[in-house]
Scaffold this motif. Structure first.
Motif, PDB file in Angstrom:
ATOM      1  N   GLU A  19      -3.130   6.980  -3.909  1.00  0.00           N
ATOM      2  CA  GLU A  19      -3.117   7.689  -2.633  1.00  0.00           C
ATOM      3  C   GLU A  19      -4.152   7.090  -1.677  1.00  0.00           C
ATOM      4  N   TYR A  20      -5.321   6.783  -2.200  1.00  0.00           N
ATOM      5  CA  TYR A  20      -6.370   6.185  -1.368  1.00  0.00           C
ATOM      6  C   TYR A  20      -5.934   4.822  -0.835  1.00  0.00           C
ATOM      7  N   GLN A  23      -3.209   5.332   1.859  1.00  0.00           N
ATOM      8  CA  GLN A  23      -3.754   5.872   3.101  1.00  0.00           C
ATOM      9  C   GLN A  23      -4.580   4.828   3.851  1.00  0.00           C
ATOM     10  N   GLU A  26      -2.217   2.452   5.468  1.00  0.00           N
ATOM     11  CA  GLU A  26      -1.569   3.076   6.627  1.00  0.00           C
ATOM     12  C   GLU A  26      -2.498   3.065   7.839  1.00  0.00           C
ATOM     13  N   GLN A  27      -3.768   3.320   7.618  1.00  0.00           N
ATOM     14  CA  GLN A  27      -4.738   3.306   8.712  1.00  0.00           C
ATOM     15  C   GLN A  27      -4.850   1.916   9.339  1.00  0.00           C
ATOM     16  N   LYS A  76       3.770   6.505  -5.080  1.00  0.00           N
ATOM     17  CA  LYS A  76       2.736   7.173  -4.299  1.00  0.00           C
ATOM     18  C   LYS A  76       2.207   6.263  -3.182  1.00  0.00           C
ATOM     19  N   TYR A  79       4.687   5.912  -0.349  1.00  0.00           N
ATOM     20  CA  TYR A  79       4.753   7.069   0.547  1.00  0.00           C
ATOM     21  C   TYR A  79       3.957   6.805   1.826  1.00  0.00           C
ATOM     22  N   TYR A  80       2.934   5.964   1.728  1.00  0.00           N
ATOM     23  CA  TYR A  80       2.070   5.695   2.873  1.00  0.00           C
ATOM     24  C   TYR A  80       2.307   4.327   3.510  1.00  0.00           C
ATOM     25  N   ASN A  81       2.538   3.311   2.688  1.00  0.00           N
ATOM     26  CA  ASN A  81       2.677   1.964   3.233  1.00  0.00           C
ATOM     27  C   ASN A  81       3.387   1.071   2.221  1.00  0.00           C
ATOM     28  N   ARG A 254       8.462  10.154   2.341  1.00  0.00           N
ATOM     29  CA  ARG A 254       7.625  10.255   3.540  1.00  0.00           C
ATOM     30  C   ARG A 254       8.483  10.385   4.799  1.00  0.00           C
TER      31      ARG A 254
END
Length: 388
Positions: A19-20, A23, A26-27, A76, A79-81, A254
């Motif tokens: 997850e980290y 995220q 994604e940032q 996982k 889901y973000y990138n 997502r």
């Protein structure tokens, strides 16, 4: 019965780390899009979490994870990138081909601790020489190569035991290859999938892997590590390809969440809330239905790997995987086209993930027509030659 990782704390920590990583990527998505690679920050996060070491055999002191854990972890991040999911998956996965080398070569590469990448396309040209081969070739789309220390490349080789050339991988040090920074794509821009060139490079025989042998025997002929290694006694390529549908499903999850949230926050010209619109409600329902279907198919794929003792044909894995990815692309396109122009903003979740999913669908392992055709041949007892 689905195999589960014994240590729940390890599973929980891996998902937290995933997850980290997702995220963080994604940032930094706009920077990665511009530079055509994820940042060193993301790479460092992968290394610090030890995810790049997960597929190393347990003899070397690392946890022996299972397929459900590996799939969940990549999902996982996806889901973000998707670019981060792509390279994280490969940096972990590629330790699997090291486990096919002789033990002293495993010791050398695993002890070195560097990141690994590969390109299976058998386009290399080999010239037999004493103690090994001379290698020449050019390979496109080598994901994550700029941060890697080792790379395996594909080539065809004639052997005394076969009338046809066999597919081999050759393990090389990245310092011995030329990197051409030419990755500039529609999607997965952060994957850094550049071209490499090899000229007149000597490769010793004990750095060559016969993929044909592994495909047939499901493990090396001369076993030098524990037989319960994750990538032994399983269909090698279906197991090797597990990350593609996993990351696609993560992205689809997502996208559905994003569509619902955007609809709730969008106001139509007549002043009504988009979430109260029957058309958006219908789209949301259809997206969720498609999502549940691909989640179920991914679960089936992982379950099949966990219990596979030779009862499943590679074409069945192939069919499931390409269908999952096709449906995830359709989820992305439908959500983006239904939500309106706000979904097209450069660097937004819908815009990036739609392009990334389309790009995943063009990978040779994800081609829908090929995968469905292979399964159709299998159904009618026609040789399909699918690797999975």
């Amino acid at each position: 019965m689905q195999t589960q990782i014994a240590n729940k704390e390890i599973y929980s920590q891996l998902i937290k780390s995933a997850e980290y990583i997702g995220q963080l990527a994604e940032q930094e998505v706009l920077i990665a899009e511009q530079n055509c690679t994820i940042s060193k920050n993301v790479v460092n996060a992968i290394i610090e979490a030890g995810i790049n070491r997960l597929i190393i055999p347990k003899e070397y002191g690392y946890p022996q994870i299972d397929f459900p854990t590996f799939s969940d972890l990549i999902k996982k991040i996806g889901y973000y990138n998707l670019s981060a999911a792509w390279v994280t998956y490969f940096y972990a996965l590629h330790n699997a081909w090291v486990a096919l080398l002789p033990k002293h070569r495993m010791d050398e590469i695993y002890a070195h601790g560097g990141l690994l990448t590969d390109i299976f396309a058998p386009v290399g040209r080999l010239e037999e020489t004493e103690g090994g081969v001379i290698l020449n070739g050019k390979w496109n789309f080598v994901s994550g190569i700029k941060y890697s220390d080792w790379v395996a490349v594909g080539a065809l080789r004639f052997t005394p035991d076969s009338d046809m050339p066999l597919h081999f991988l050759l393990a090389l040090k990245v310092e011995d290859v030329e990197i051409v920074e030419d990755w500039d794509s529609l999607g997965l821009r952060g994957s850094g999938s550049h071209t490499i060139i090899v000229k007149d490079l000597f490769v010793p025989s004990d750095m060559l892997i016969d993929l044909s042998e592994v495909t047939v025997n499901r493990k090396p002929k001369n076993l030098e590590i524990s037989e319960d290694y994750l990538y032994f006694n399983k269909p090698y390529f279906p197991a090797f390809f597990i990350g593609f549908p996993s990351m696609a499903v993560g992205a689809a999850e997502r996208i559905v969440d994003e569509f619902v949230q955007r609809a709730k926050n969008r106001i139509r010209f007549d002043g009504t809330n988009e979430g109260q619109s029957p058309s958006s409600q219908r789209v949301a329902g259809e997206l969720k239905m498609k999502l549940k279907a691909v989640q179920s198919l991914l679960h089936d794929y992982v379950e099949m790997l966990a219990e596979d003792a030779g009862q499943y044909d590679n074409a069945e894995y192939n069919m499931i995987r390409v269908h999952i990815i096709k449906e995830c692309v359709e989820i992305a396109v439908r959500a983006t086209s239904s939500i309106g122009a706000s979904g097209l903003k450069r660097g937004s979740v819908l815009e990036v993930m739609t392009r990334d999913l389309i790009t995943i669908s063009t990978h040779i392992t994800s081609l829908y027509e090929d995968g469905i055709s292979n399964f159709g041949k299998f159904m009618f007892d026609v040789p399909n030659n699918s690797r999975g």
